[in-house]
Design a protein around this motif. Structure first.
Motif, PDB file in Angstrom:
ATOM      1  N   PRO A  37       0.757  -1.112   0.014  1.00 28.60           N
ATOM      2  CA  PRO A  37      -0.047   0.019  -0.004  1.00 28.60           C
ATOM      3  C   PRO A  37       0.861   1.365   0.026  1.00 28.60           C
ATOM      4  O   PRO A  37       2.123   1.359   0.295  1.00 28.60           O
ATOM      5  N   TYR A  40       0.239   7.323   3.949  1.00 22.71           N
ATOM      6  CA  TYR A  40      -1.049   7.639   3.981  1.00 22.71           C
ATOM      7  C   TYR A  40      -1.137   9.089   3.183  1.00 22.71           C
ATOM      8  O   TYR A  40      -2.122   9.074   2.473  1.00 22.71           O
ATOM      9  N   ILE A  43      -2.348   8.337  -0.465  1.00 24.47           N
ATOM     10  CA  ILE A  43      -3.680   7.829  -0.738  1.00 24.47           C
ATOM     11  C   ILE A  43      -4.286   8.867  -1.252  1.00 24.47           C
ATOM     12  O   ILE A  43      -4.699  10.174  -0.961  1.00 24.47           O
ATOM     13  N   SER A 167       4.200   3.000   6.657  1.00 25.26           N
ATOM     14  CA  SER A 167       4.173   3.624   8.033  1.00 25.26           C
ATOM     15  C   SER A 167       5.276   4.574   7.914  1.00 25.26           C
ATOM     16  O   SER A 167       6.019   4.490   7.301  1.00 25.26           O
ATOM     17  N   SER A 183       1.801   7.945  11.121  1.00 24.01           N
ATOM     18  CA  SER A 183       0.673   7.336  10.409  1.00 24.01           C
ATOM     19  C   SER A 183       0.841   5.915   9.906  1.00 24.01           C
ATOM     20  O   SER A 183       2.152   5.453   9.949  1.00 24.01           O
ATOM     21  N   VAL A 185      -0.497   2.394   7.327  1.00 25.44           N
ATOM     22  CA  VAL A 185      -1.620   1.964   6.252  1.00 25.44           C
ATOM     23  C   VAL A 185      -1.345   0.479   6.137  1.00 25.44           C
ATOM     24  O   VAL A 185      -0.111   0.134   5.839  1.00 25.44           O
ATOM     25  N   GLY A 187      -2.765  -2.809   3.925  1.00 31.33           N
ATOM     26  CA  GLY A 187      -3.166  -3.026   2.395  1.00 31.33           C
ATOM     27  C   GLY A 187      -3.197  -4.424   2.153  1.00 31.33           C
ATOM     28  O   GLY A 187      -2.436  -5.266   2.595  1.00 31.33           O
ATOM     29  N   GLN A 192      -7.002  -0.740   1.100  1.00 36.36           N
ATOM     30  CA  GLN A 192      -6.087  -0.297   2.013  1.00 36.36           C
ATOM     31  C   GLN A 192      -6.876   0.808   3.161  1.00 36.36           C
ATOM     32  O   GLN A 192      -8.012   1.227   2.818  1.00 36.36           O
ATOM     33  N   GLY A 194      -6.074   3.169   6.704  1.00 38.01           N
ATOM     34  CA  GLY A 194      -4.937   4.018   7.438  1.00 38.01           C
ATOM     35  C   GLY A 194      -5.560   4.886   8.346  1.00 38.01           C
ATOM     36  O   GLY A 194      -6.721   5.376   8.492  1.00 38.01           O
ATOM     37  N   TYR A 195      -4.230   5.252   9.108  1.00 38.19           N
ATOM     38  CA  TYR A 195      -4.679   6.359  10.389  1.00 38.19           C
ATOM     39  C   TYR A 195      -3.482   6.993  10.417  1.00 38.19           C
ATOM     40  O   TYR A 195      -2.337   6.807  10.335  1.00 38.19           O
ATOM     41  N   GLN A 196      -3.865   8.541  10.700  1.00 33.74           N
ATOM     42  CA  GLN A 196      -2.741   9.423  10.861  1.00 33.74           C
ATOM     43  C   GLN A 196      -3.075  10.296  11.854  1.00 33.74           C
ATOM     44  O   GLN A 196      -4.068  10.556  12.177  1.00 33.74           O
ATOM     45  N   SER A 223     -11.086   6.419  -2.848  1.00 33.69           N
ATOM     46  CA  SER A 223     -10.574   6.738  -1.622  1.00 33.69           C
ATOM     47  C   SER A 223     -11.441   7.502  -0.798  1.00 33.69           C
ATOM     48  O   SER A 223     -12.333   8.410  -1.220  1.00 33.69           O
TER      49      SER A 223
END
Length: 327
Positions: A37, A40, A43, A167, A183, A185, A187, A192, A194-196, A223
């Motif tokens: 993936p 972040y 994306i 990451s 962050s 991600v 996949g 995918q 993700g978190y930030q 997305s």
């Protein structure tokens, strides 16, 4: 198997050759046959590029760059220089910058220094996985310094990409105080999630908390984002299978605090190998047009305009001109 990096994706093509037959193309990840993936921040990158590339409303910009390759013992790299200037049509202000770049390909080291007319000196150092880092790892250090005001900023960031995971994390030393960010991600088979997050150390609170969910295929990217629980947005990118020269996309966002909604649709058509035409329209009846043409292998011309459909007879429409040349 010969791997060749692709500029329009996070995964390269893998060409498998057999005797004298023509190579066949297989789609794989950067670190193997599993799905890798994006970070972040990447994306929805294809959709964002559709609405930003080949547009330069309200500016007349020119740039001239030159580069030279070098090779010596355990060194294979490139040195480059770039000078650019921008005239801002609304204010009449002229800004410029001079950039020097050094790239040591053998050790995966990039060093860039920029000095602009605001008297700000910016330095960027990047170390990739070709040096002493694990495969897929990268380190970046960015600093700025203003001799006239004495203000300094610095940011150190590390990123890591491999199969099923990407990451990054870092520390930002700004004038208002240091903060940390990161962050991650995950996949799998094109999906995918993700978190930030960002945390202000001086204030002792979380300043950013974002979520993202998307799906990516060879000709289709979807997305969606939730930013700080206040803004909800999504984007769509599609390259037409029956006509690969045509790319279309859409973006939409809604802010719960102000209850405002924005919506954009856009398209790009590759006229030939040297020219492309772009168009985008938003829910405020603003129409943007962009035209890009490679006059030669080293000269590129970009023309753009933004028309306000609600005030056709009023001033406020914007024009843009860009010229890029290499020596």
């Amino acid at each position: 198997c010969i791997r060749v990096a692709r500029g329009d994706s996070h995964a390269p093509y893998c060409f498998a050759t057999h005797n004298s037959q023509a190579p066949t193309v297989m789609y794989g990840s950067r670190h193997g046959q599993g799905y890798s993936p994006p970070l972040y921040g990447d994306i929805g990158k294809k959709a964002n590029g559709l609405f930003s590339k080949n547009y330069g409303f309200g500016n007349v910009k020119a740039s001239l760059s030159t580069s030279s390759d070098f090779s010596s013992y355990q060194k294979d790299g490139q040195i480059g220089f770039k000078s650019s200037g921008t005239h801002h049509n609304d204010s009449g202000r002229v800004t410029g910058a001079f950039e020097t770049k050094y790239h040591d390909k053998h050790h995966g080291l990039k060093f860039t220094e920029t000095w602009n007319t605001e008297n700000v000196l910016a330095t960027a150092i990047s170390l990739s996985d070709k040096a002493y880092l694990p495969e897929g790892a990268k380190l970046d250090v960015d600093t700025t310094f203003s001799p006239s005001t004495g203000r300094k900023t610095a940011q150190a960031k590390g990123s890591y990409e491999r199969e099923y995971f990407a990451s990054d994390c870092g520390v930002d030393f700004d004038y208002g105080g240091p903060s940390v960010f990161g962050s991650a991600v995950l996949g799998y088979e094109g999906w995918q999630a993700g978190y930030q997050v960002a945390y202000d150390i001086s204030k002792g609170k979380v300043t950013t908390s974002n979520f993202a969910l998307g799906y990516s295929a060879s000709d289709f990217v979807l997305s969606s984002f939730v930013n700080d629980g206040q803004e909800f947005s999504g984007s769509l990118y599609h390259k037409l299978t029956e006509n690969p020269d045509v790319e279309v996309g859409a973006k939409m966002s809604w802010a719960s605090g102000s209850n405002t909604t924005s919506f954009d649709v856009g398209a790009r058509y590759q006229l030939d190998n040297d020219a492309s035409l772009s168009v985008k329209v938003n829910n405020r009846a603003q129409v943007g047009l962009g035209y890009s043409h490679k006059l030669s292998s080293k000269v590129k011309l970009t023309l753009s305009t933004l028309v306000d459909g609600k005030s056709l007879n009023q001033p406020g429409h914007k024009l843009g001109l860009g010229l890029e040349a290499e020596m």
